[in-house]
Each structure stands twice: as C-alpha cells, then as structure tokens.
Design an enzyme around this catalytic site. Sequence first.
Site, PDB file in Angstrom:
ATOM      1  N   TYR A 131      -5.915  12.815   3.759  1.00 25.28           N
ATOM      2  CA  TYR A 131      -6.263  11.760   2.807  1.00 25.28           C
ATOM      3  C   TYR A 131      -6.264  10.400   3.492  1.00 25.28           C
ATOM      4  O   TYR A 131      -7.200   9.601   3.303  1.00 25.28           O
ATOM      5  CB  TYR A 131      -5.286  11.771   1.638  1.00 25.28           C
ATOM      6  CG  TYR A 131      -5.657  10.814   0.529  1.00 25.28           C
ATOM      7  CD1 TYR A 131      -6.688  11.103  -0.345  1.00 25.28           C
ATOM      8  CD2 TYR A 131      -4.969   9.613   0.362  1.00 25.28           C
ATOM      9  CE1 TYR A 131      -7.040  10.234  -1.364  1.00 25.28           C
ATOM     10  CE2 TYR A 131      -5.303   8.734  -0.659  1.00 25.28           C
ATOM     11  CZ  TYR A 131      -6.336   9.045  -1.513  1.00 25.28           C
ATOM     12  OH  TYR A 131      -6.687   8.177  -2.513  1.00 25.28           O
ATOM     13  N   SER A 139      -8.177   3.035  -0.775  1.00 22.31           N
ATOM     14  CA  SER A 139      -6.788   3.239  -1.203  1.00 22.31           C
ATOM     15  C   SER A 139      -5.881   2.399  -0.329  1.00 22.31           C
ATOM     16  O   SER A 139      -6.233   2.084   0.818  1.00 22.31           O
ATOM     17  CB  SER A 139      -6.405   4.724  -1.056  1.00 22.31           C
ATOM     18  OG  SER A 139      -5.012   4.921  -1.167  1.00 22.31           O
TER      19      SER A 139
END
Length: 247
Positions: A156, A142
């Site tokens: 995350y 990501s």
Amino acid sequence: MIKPLKGQNILVTGGSRGIGAAIVRRMAYDGASVGFTYGRSAADARDLERTLTAEGVTARAYPADAQKPAAMAVLMDRFIEDFTRLDVLVNNAGVFSRGSIGAIDPDEYARVMQINVAAVFALTNAAVRVMQPGSRIINISSVLGERAAVAGLGIYNASKFALTGFSRSWAKDLGAQGILVNAVQPGPINTESNPEDGDKAEIMRGQTALGRFGQPHEVAGVVAFLAGPDATYLTGATINVDGGWNA
C-alpha cells in the site's frame, strides 16, 4: 447561491461510497455535472445517481473494473460521449492491503498495483488527450504516500508513494498545457472500511494532533477547492487532510 463549479464536467473514480461519494456530492453541490465510477457497489452507485438526478444534477454512474487498466480508455470515451468535455479528473478509486515482505502473495501485489497505480496511469493517460488549458487532475493518495508509519503496509505504501510521485511529475509534464495536477493525502477518515469506532481507531486517533478521525466531507472540501477558481496557481502540491497525522 454561488456555484463555483457551475459548467464544469467532472469524473470521479470510486465515487459510490465513502470519500468518493462525498466528493461526488460536493462537486454536484458546487454546480458541476458529475460522472463517477463504481466497482462492486452497484446499488450504492445507482442510489447516488438517482438522488443527484432528482436534485437536478447531471450525474452518470459507470461500472469500471480498475483491475483492467485497458478498460480506462473505454471509460474515457464513454464519459466524453455523455458529457462532451472533461474539466476535472479525480482519481479516487483504490484498495488497501496488509502484509510484510516475505509473506506477500504476488497476486495480491499485482492486484493492488493494478488498481492503485496502473489504472490511474491508464485513465489519466487517456484523459490528458482531451483536456483543455485550465483543467485539473486531483489524485487521492494517502498520508502513507509520504511515510511508512507502521510495519506491514509495504504494498500500500508503495502504491501511494507512486501516486504522489505521479502527481508531482505530471504537474511538470502538463504545466505548459495549463493543466494543474495535485494530490490530496487523507489520514484517518471515518468510512465503512476504516470506521472511527473500529479495532484500531483509538490508536489512530492518538496519532493525530486533533485527536479525532476526519469525515469524508472534510476531504471533499479540499478537493472542491483544488477544482475551483481559487486554485489557479497551485500545481504539483500534496495536501494532507489528516488532522496533523503527518505533522
């Protein structure tokens, strides 16, 4: 029609919906035989399997609980039984989580790390034992594996930083074996979990240079390139598919 991935056997985790399903479809379109895993979306997985099979593609959907990393070796055994060889592994399965330090449930931390990190490690650890020179490992990380863009995403962020770090380190580990390892880092992509008309969509669009969300097929195209014949001198790289989010 040129099929650059013809003859390749590819495994995609989390392949029943969103970015994962787009990757599965693109790999199949480019000529590969594809296995893919799913968690809770069994109906979507079976629909995709049936659609690809009807189009003449060798496709298999595998249930896999990424919260049980020990099951990853079993998954690899099943894939090899069905496909005989693994040429490309795409580690796509993952979960998103919010929460600021001091207010995070330790069980949530464990869940995210099991799915986003431990399962990837376990599956890749099993996969490299059967991979041959020229094989590829592609980790879907990501843009948040590169920087902490906003508050409240510590778990995350940490999981995706780990995945990007794995990609670079594994490239060093496996280079002598001729196995290439790269990471793709999507930014705002229009999926069910992050729709382009969602609550925070306007903010995210404004943070990109292109002023729009990406589409799953745009990520899939980059993954297909990394899996294909033109990416033979590319390893240890992180490629942002983010419309300029991290520019």
